[in-house]
Design an enzyme around this catalytic site. Structure first.
Site, PDB file in Angstrom:
ATOM      1  N   HIS A   1       0.807  -1.231   0.000  1.00  0.00           N
ATOM      2  CA  HIS A   1       0.000   0.000   0.000  1.00  0.00           C
ATOM      3  C   HIS A   1       0.834   1.272   0.000  1.00  0.00           C
ATOM      4  O   HIS A   1       0.277   2.354   0.134  1.00  0.00           O
ATOM      5  CB  HIS A   1      -0.894   0.065   1.237  1.00  0.00           C
TER       6      HIS A   1
ATOM      7  N   LYS B   1      -8.690  13.605   5.477  1.00  0.00           N
ATOM      8  CA  LYS B   1      -7.790  12.451   5.412  1.00  0.00           C
ATOM      9  C   LYS B   1      -6.797  12.580   6.564  1.00  0.00           C
ATOM     10  O   LYS B   1      -6.768  13.603   7.236  1.00  0.00           O
ATOM     11  CB  LYS B   1      -7.058  12.380   4.074  1.00  0.00           C
ATOM     12  N   ARG B   2      -5.967  11.549   6.771  1.00  0.00           N
ATOM     13  CA  ARG B   2      -4.922  11.693   7.769  1.00  0.00           C
ATOM     14  C   ARG B   2      -4.076  12.924   7.458  1.00  0.00           C
ATOM     15  O   ARG B   2      -3.896  13.277   6.288  1.00  0.00           O
ATOM     16  CB  ARG B   2      -4.021  10.447   7.772  1.00  0.00           C
TER      17      ARG B   2
ATOM     18  N   LYS C   1       0.502  14.562   1.969  1.00  0.00           N
ATOM     19  CA  LYS C   1      -0.868  14.831   1.517  1.00  0.00           C
ATOM     20  C   LYS C   1      -1.098  16.329   1.317  1.00  0.00           C
ATOM     21  O   LYS C   1      -2.097  16.752   0.754  1.00  0.00           O
ATOM     22  CB  LYS C   1      -1.874  14.252   2.498  1.00  0.00           C
TER      23      LYS C   1
ATOM     24  N   THR D   1      -8.745   6.593  -1.581  1.00  0.00           N
ATOM     25  CA  THR D   1     -10.099   6.069  -1.831  1.00  0.00           C
ATOM     26  C   THR D   1     -11.128   7.161  -1.550  1.00  0.00           C
ATOM     27  O   THR D   1     -12.228   7.134  -2.087  1.00  0.00           O
ATOM     28  CB  THR D   1     -10.384   4.838  -0.938  1.00  0.00           C
TER      29      THR D   1
ATOM     30  N   LYS E   1     -14.841   8.355  -3.375  1.00  0.00           N
ATOM     31  CA  LYS E   1     -16.107   8.628  -2.680  1.00  0.00           C
ATOM     32  C   LYS E   1     -16.643  10.010  -3.053  1.00  0.00           C
ATOM     33  O   LYS E   1     -17.833  10.186  -3.311  1.00  0.00           O
ATOM     34  CB  LYS E   1     -15.895   8.552  -1.155  1.00  0.00           C
TER      35      LYS E   1
HETATM   36  O1  RUG Z   1      -1.788   5.608   1.753  1.00  0.00           O
HETATM   37  C1  RUG Z   1      -2.489   4.496   1.266  1.00  0.00           C
HETATM   38  C2  RUG Z   1      -3.627   4.978   0.364  1.00  0.00           C
HETATM   39  O2  RUG Z   1      -3.108   5.657  -0.738  1.00  0.00           O
HETATM   40  C3  RUG Z   1      -4.441   3.789  -0.093  1.00  0.00           C
HETATM   41  O3  RUG Z   1      -5.573   4.210  -0.794  1.00  0.00           O
HETATM   42  C4  RUG Z   1      -4.862   2.943   1.090  1.00  0.00           C
HETATM   43  C5  RUG Z   1      -5.567   1.674   0.678  1.00  0.00           C
HETATM   44  O4  RUG Z   1      -4.826   0.990  -0.260  1.00  0.00           O
HETATM   45  O5  RUG Z   1      -3.749   2.564   1.867  1.00  0.00           O
HETATM   46  C6  RUG Z   1      -3.061   3.692   2.402  1.00  0.00           C
HETATM   47  N1  RUG Z   1      -2.065   3.194   3.345  1.00  0.00           N
HETATM   48  C7  RUG Z   1      -0.806   2.856   3.129  1.00  0.00           C
HETATM   49  N2  RUG Z   1      -2.321   3.012   4.623  1.00  0.00           N
HETATM   50  N3  RUG Z   1      -1.254   2.553   5.212  1.00  0.00           N
HETATM   51  C8  RUG Z   1      -0.298   2.452   4.330  1.00  0.00           C
HETATM   52  C9  RUG Z   1       1.111   2.078   4.636  1.00  0.00           C
HETATM   53  O6  RUG Z   1       1.285   0.794   4.946  1.00  0.00           O
END
Ligand code: RUG
Length: 831
Positions: A367, A558-559, A564, A666, A670
C-alpha cells in the site's frame, strides 16, 4: 442463550413492522431486563440491534453451512485494521429493512436517526488501509464470495481527537465501554498463541533433522464474530476479531500464597496484546507489543483456517485449492514463516512441500512506497519473541539468495538489496521482501502505484519474478458510499435509471444522458444544496459555527501528513484572505474550506499543521471583511461517520498529494461518486479517475511523477519559488513572522524552516503556483452553475470502475482463483 430464555424471547424474525416491534419489546424485556417505559435510548438501541441480528442469524448459519457442504474455496483477508464504522444503517440497507425499522422505532416512540446515532464507530483502523478492508468485506458478501475478515478486537480503536486551543489532543476511544451487540463471543473458538522459548533440534523416526519450539509462554486468542451481510442476497459472511485472554484464570496456588494481586496483574499483561490499535499511519515504529499483535493475529488465524480445513479435507497439500489468504500490507506477513513452521514442525512435511503450499496459498498487498512506512523488524527482537520463526526466515533467505545468484550471477549490490535480512548495525527482517518471496502474487493498489513499485522499491524482485506482480486498483462500496450516506441522491438516481447501479456501479453511465435534462439537473443540484445545509446544521449544532451554504464547499479530509499537503490548501486559504483584504471591492467566488483528519500522536510536524490550520481559520473567521466570502474550518475527530456527512456535501474534493506518494487514495473515489469535482495531482488513483471522467471533468495541476524526479535531479531550490511568487511569499512570511499567532510569533518556524531551509521535500512551493491557477479554474467553473453541475454529474456517472465489487472480482480472478464463485445465481436482481 438458554432454551428457556429463547422461548420467552419468542422472537419472530418476521420482516414486517409489527414483528420487528414485538421483537424489540421482547429484547428489552428478556435480553436487557427492562421495558419500554423505563428503558433509556442506549437500551433501546441495543434491542434494535439485537432484533437486526435475529434477522441475520439464519442467513449467517446457512451461508456457512452451504460453504461447508459445497467445499467452497475460502478467502481469508487478514488485516490489522478494519475500519468498519457504524453497522446499523449498513445492515438495514443490505437486508432491505430500513423503512420497517424506521416505522417500528417511530411506533415505539423513538426517532430512528437518534437511535442510529447512539452507535459508536468501530474505529479499528487508521485510515485508507482499514477502510479498504471494510469495503472489501461488503463486496465479498455482495458478490457471494466465501470471504472472511480476520483482525483484532482492540479495546481501544483509533484515538479520539479533540482540539484544544487549536492543538490536537488525543483521548482514548473506549468504544466497548458498554459492549457491542454486533459481536458474538465464541468461547469454543479459542487458540493458544505462543511466544518466546527456543527452537530445539531432534531427529525423527526417519532420521530427519527436525525442530521443536519449546519452553514457550502463551496467551489465548478468543474469537468474536461480527456478521457481514451482502446486499440483499441472503449471504452473510463473517468478520472474526481476536481478543487476547489470559491462559489461566486466577490460579489458586498464587491466591493461597497471597500473590492474588500479582496473578491479576499477569492476566492484565496477557490481555494487553489486544488492548489498543497503534495510531501510526505510515510510520514504522518497531515496538515489541506491535510485533506481538501481528503474530497474535497470524497465529490464531492460521490455526483457525487449518482447523476448519481439516474438518473438510484430508490432504494439506490441497490447501491452495481450497484456501486463499490475502495479507493486507506487510503486517500479517509472519504468515509466511508461521505456515512453514506448522507444515514442517507440526504436520511433518519436508521443506519443499511446505514451501510450495505456503507460496501458493498466500498473497500480499503493498500500500505504499514511502520508505519510513516499510516494516523492518530487528532480528534481535524476533530472536527473543519468535526464535523458531527467525530460524525459518534465515533458511528462506538462504535459499532465496541462492536463487538470486542463479538468476543474476554475482551481483553483490543486488543481493544486498534483495536480501530478506538487512545487515548493518541492527540487522532486521524486511517484511516486504519476505512477502514477495513467500507469496505467489503481490499487488499494488492503483495502476500508477503498481508501475512505481515495479520500477522503484521492488524493481529487482520484478525483474526476477515479473509474473508475481499485478495491479488491483482500489475501490469503495457503493452501498455505504452512495446508497447509505446520500439517500436523496441514491433515490433520485434509482427513480431515473433503476437500482441496478447498487451492485453494478458502471450502470451509472446511463446518467450521462441526463446532463441536458433540465428537470433532472435541477433536482441533482438541489440535492447538493440540501446536503450542504444538512452539514451546516450539524456544524452549527456541534460547534456553534455557521457555514455559508452559498459558498463552494471545498473539503480536504484524510490523515494529516506532509505528503498529503494539507499545508498547500492552508496556504491557499491564507492567500485568499490576503487577496480579499487588499481588494475589498473585487468580486470573489465565496468559499468555505473544510479540513478534518487526525495526526499520528508522535508526528510533530503534522500536529503543527493542525495548529496552523486552526490559527489561519481563526484569523479568517473573525474578520468581518471575510463575511460571505471566505471561511475556513477544522472539524475534529474525523471518522467514517463524519465522512458520511461531509462527502455528500462537498463541491470540491482536494486530492493534492505530491505525485508518486499517495498509493491510491479512496476518498477521491467517494467524493467523485457523490458529485464533487476533484482538484488534484496526477497521483494514485486520481490518474484513473481522470481517465474515467474525462479531462474536462477534473481539475489536474502540478508536477507529474516524472516532473518530480526531474526537478529533484536538476536541483530544486524552494527559495526560488518563494521569491518568484508574491502571494506565496507573503503567506510564508506571515506564517514565519507570527501574523497568525501574534502571541507566539515563532510557533510555526518548524514549518517555514522545512519549506525554505529544509528545501521543501514535498514540493509544496514548486506546485503552489499551478495549484493557485487551478483554484481559479474552480472559481470560474463554479460561477457557471449549469456547467458546474454538468461536470459534477459526469463524475457521479463515470466512476463505476471504482466500485470495490470490481476490485474484488479482479482479486477473485487473478489472485484467489475463485472466479467461479462470483455471483453464482445469488445476485440481487433489483427490486
Ligand atoms: O496511503 C495508502 C492509500 O493511498 C491507499 O488508498 C490505502 C488503501 O490501499 O492505503 C493507504 N495506506 C498505506 N495506509 N497505510 C499504508 C502504509 O502501509
Amino acid at each position: 442463550m438458554s432454551t428457556t430464555t429463547s422461548k420467552k424471547l419468542n422472537v419472530k424474525t418476521g420482516m414486517d413492522t409489527e414483528s420487528i416491534k414485538a421483537d424489540i419489546l421482547s429484547h428489552l424485556r428478556y435480553s436487557l431486563a427492562t421495558d419500554i417505559e423505563t428503558a433509556n435510548k442506549k437500551e433501546f438501541y441495543k434491542s434494535v440491534v439485537l432484533s437486526v441480528m435475529d434477522r441475520l442469524h439464519d442467513s449467517w448459519l446457512n451461508t456457512q453451512k452451504e460453504y461447508r457442504e459445497k467445499k467452497t474455496k475460502k478467502i481469508y483477508y487478514i488485516s490489522m485494521e478494519f475500519l468498519i464504522g457504524r453497522l446499523l444503517d449498513n445492515a438495514l440497507v443490505n437486508l432491505n429493512l430500513e423503512q420497517e425499522f424506521r416505522d417500528a422505532c417511530k411506533d415505539l416512540g423513538y426517532d430512528y436517526e437518534e437511535i442510529r446515532d447512539i452507535e459508536n464507530d468501530a474505529a479499528l483502523g487508521n485510515g485508507g488501509l482499514g477502510r479498504l478492508a471494510a469495503c472489501f468485506l461488503d463486496s465479498m458478501a455482495t458478490l457471494g464470495l466465501a470471504g472472511f475478515g480476520y483482525g483484532i478486537k482492540y479495546d481501544y480503536g483509533i484515538f479520539k481527537q479533540k482540539i484544544h486551543d487549536g492543538y490536537q489532543i488525543e483521548r482514548p476511544d473506549d468504544w466497548l465501554r458498554f459492549g457491542t451487540p454486533w459481536a458474538t463471543t465464541r468461547p469454543s473458538v479459542m487458540y493458544p498463541v505462543r511466544f518466546y522459548g527456543r527452537s530445539v533440534p531432534y531427529t525423527d523416526e526417519d532420521g530427519h533433522l527436525r525442530f521443536k519450539w519449546e519452553n514457550t509462554q502463551h496467551v489465548y486468542a478468543l474469537a468474536n464474530d461480527i456478521p457481514m451481510p451482502g446486499f440483499r442476497n441472503g449471504v452473510v459472511n463473517n468478520l472474526r476479531l481476536w481478543k487476547a485472554t489470559s491462559p489461566k484464570s486466577l490460579d489458586l496456588t498464587s491466591f493461597n500464597q497471597g500473590e492474588y494481586i500479582n496473578a491479576v496483574r499477569d492476566i492484565e499483561l496477557h490481555e494487553n496484546i489486544s488492548r489498543v490499535l497503534y495510531p501510526n499511519d505510515k510510520i514504522f515504529v518497531g515496538q515489541e507489543l506491535r510485533l506481538k499483535q501481528e503474530y497474535f493475529l497470524v497465529s490464531s488465524t492460521l490455526q483457525d483456517i487449518l482447523r476448519e480445513y481439516k474438518q473438510q479435507h484430508d490432504d494439506l497439500r490441497d490447501l491452495p485449492k481450497y484456501v486463499a489468504i490475502q495479507c493486507n500490507d506487510t503486517h500479517p506477513n509472519l504468515a509466511v514463516p508461521d505456515l512453514m513452521r506448522i507444515l514442517m514442525d507440526e504436520e511433518g512435511f519436508d521443506w519443499e512441500t511446505s514451501w510450495d503450499i505456503t507460496v501458493k496459498t498466500l498473497s500480499y498487498t503493498n500500500h505504499t512506497v514511502l520508505p519510513e512506512a516499510l516494516e523492518k523488524w530487528p532480528v534481535s527482537m524476533l530472536r527473543n519473541l519468535l526464535p523458531r520463526h527467525l530460524q525459518i526466515i534465515y533458511e528462506i533467505n538462504k535459499r532465496f539468495i541462492n536463487k538470486v545468484h542463479e538468476h543474476f550471477g554475482d551481483d553483490v549490490n543486488r543481493v544486498r538489496r534483495m536480501s530478506i535480512i538487512s545487515e548493518g548495525e541492527q540487522p532486521s527482517v524486511q517484511m516486504a521482501n519476505l512477502g514477495i518471496v513467500g507469496t505467489h502474487k503481490v499487488n499494488g493498489v492503483a495502476a500508477l502505484h503498481t508501475d512505481l513499485i515495479k520500477k522503484t522499491i521492488f524493481r529487482d524482485f520484478f525483474e526476477m519474478y515479473p509474473e508475481r506482480f499485478t495491479n488491483k486498483t482500489n475501490g469503495i462500496t457503493p452501498r455505504r458510499w452512495l446508497k447509505q450516506c446520500n439517500k436523496p441522491l441514491a433515490d433520485l438516481i434509482t427513480s431515473e435509471i433503476g437500482d441496478s447501479w447498487i451492485t453494478h456501479l458502471s450502470d451509472l453511465r446511463k446518467l450521462d444522458d441526463k446532463v441536458n435534462d433540465k428537470k433532472f439537473m435541477k433536482k441533482y443540484s438541489d440535492i447538493k444544496q440540501q446536503n450542504k445545509e444538512r452539514l451546516a446544521a450539524y456544524v452549527k449544532e456541534n460547534y456553534g459555527f455557521e457555514l455559508n451554504t452559498k459558498a463552494i464547499f471545498d473539503i480536504q479530509i484524510k490523515r494529516i501528513h506532509e505528503y498529503k499537503r494539507q499545508l498547500m490548501l492552508a496556504i491557499y486559504a491564507a492567500a485568499q484572505y490576503n487577496y480579499i483584504k487588499a481588494n475589498p471591492d473585487a468580486p470573489v467566488v465565496p468559499r468555505t474550506i473544510i479540513f478534518a483528519g487526525k495526526a499520528a500522536p508522535g508526528y510533530a510536524m503534522a500536529k503543527m499543521f493542525i495548529k496552523l490550520i486552526n490559527s489561519i481559520s481563526d484569523k479568517i473567521n473573525n474578520d468581518p471583511d471575510m463575511e460571505g466570502k471566505l471561511q475556513c474550518f477544522f472539524l475534529d475527530n474525523y471518522s467514517v461517520t463524519l465522512a458520511e456527512q461531509l462527502i455528500p456535501a462537498a463541491d470540491v474534493s482536494e486530492q493534492i498529494s505530491t505525485a508518486g506518494m499517495e498509493a491510491s487514495g479512496t476518498g477521491n473515489m467517494k467524493f467523485a461518486l457523490n458529485g464533487a469535482v476533484t482538484i488534484g495531482t496526477l497521483d494514485g488513483a486520481n490518474v484513473e479517475i481522470k481517465e474515467e471522467v474525462g479531462d474536462e471533468n477534473i481539475i489536474i495541476f502540478g508536477l507529474t511523477v516524472e516532473g518530480v524526479e526531474e526537478l529533484r535531479r536538476s536541483g530544486y531550490s524552494s527559495w526560488e519559488y518563494y521569491n518568484a511568487d508574491k502571494a506565496l511569499k507573503q503567506v510564508i512570511d506571515q506564517i514565519r513572522d507570527g501574523f497568525f499567532e501574534p502571541d507566539h510569533p515563532s510557533l510555526f518556524h518548524t514549518i517555514t524552516n522545512s519549506l525554505l531551509d529544509g528545501n521543501d521535500y514535498f514540493l509544496v512551493l514548486a506546485d503552489y503556483p499551478a495549484y493557485a491557477e487551478a483554484q481559479k479554474e474552480v472559481d470560474a467553473l463554479y460561477s457557471k452553475p449549469d456547467e458546474w453541475f454538468k461536470v459534477a454529474l459526469y463524475n457521479t456517472a463515470r466512476v463505476g470502475k471504482f466500485s470495490s465489487d470490481r476490485t474484488i472480482s479482479d482479486y477473485a480472478t487473478d489472485i484467489w482463483g475463485c472466479e467461479d464463485q462470483l455471483n453464482k445465481g445469488r445476485e440481487y436482481q433489483g427490486s
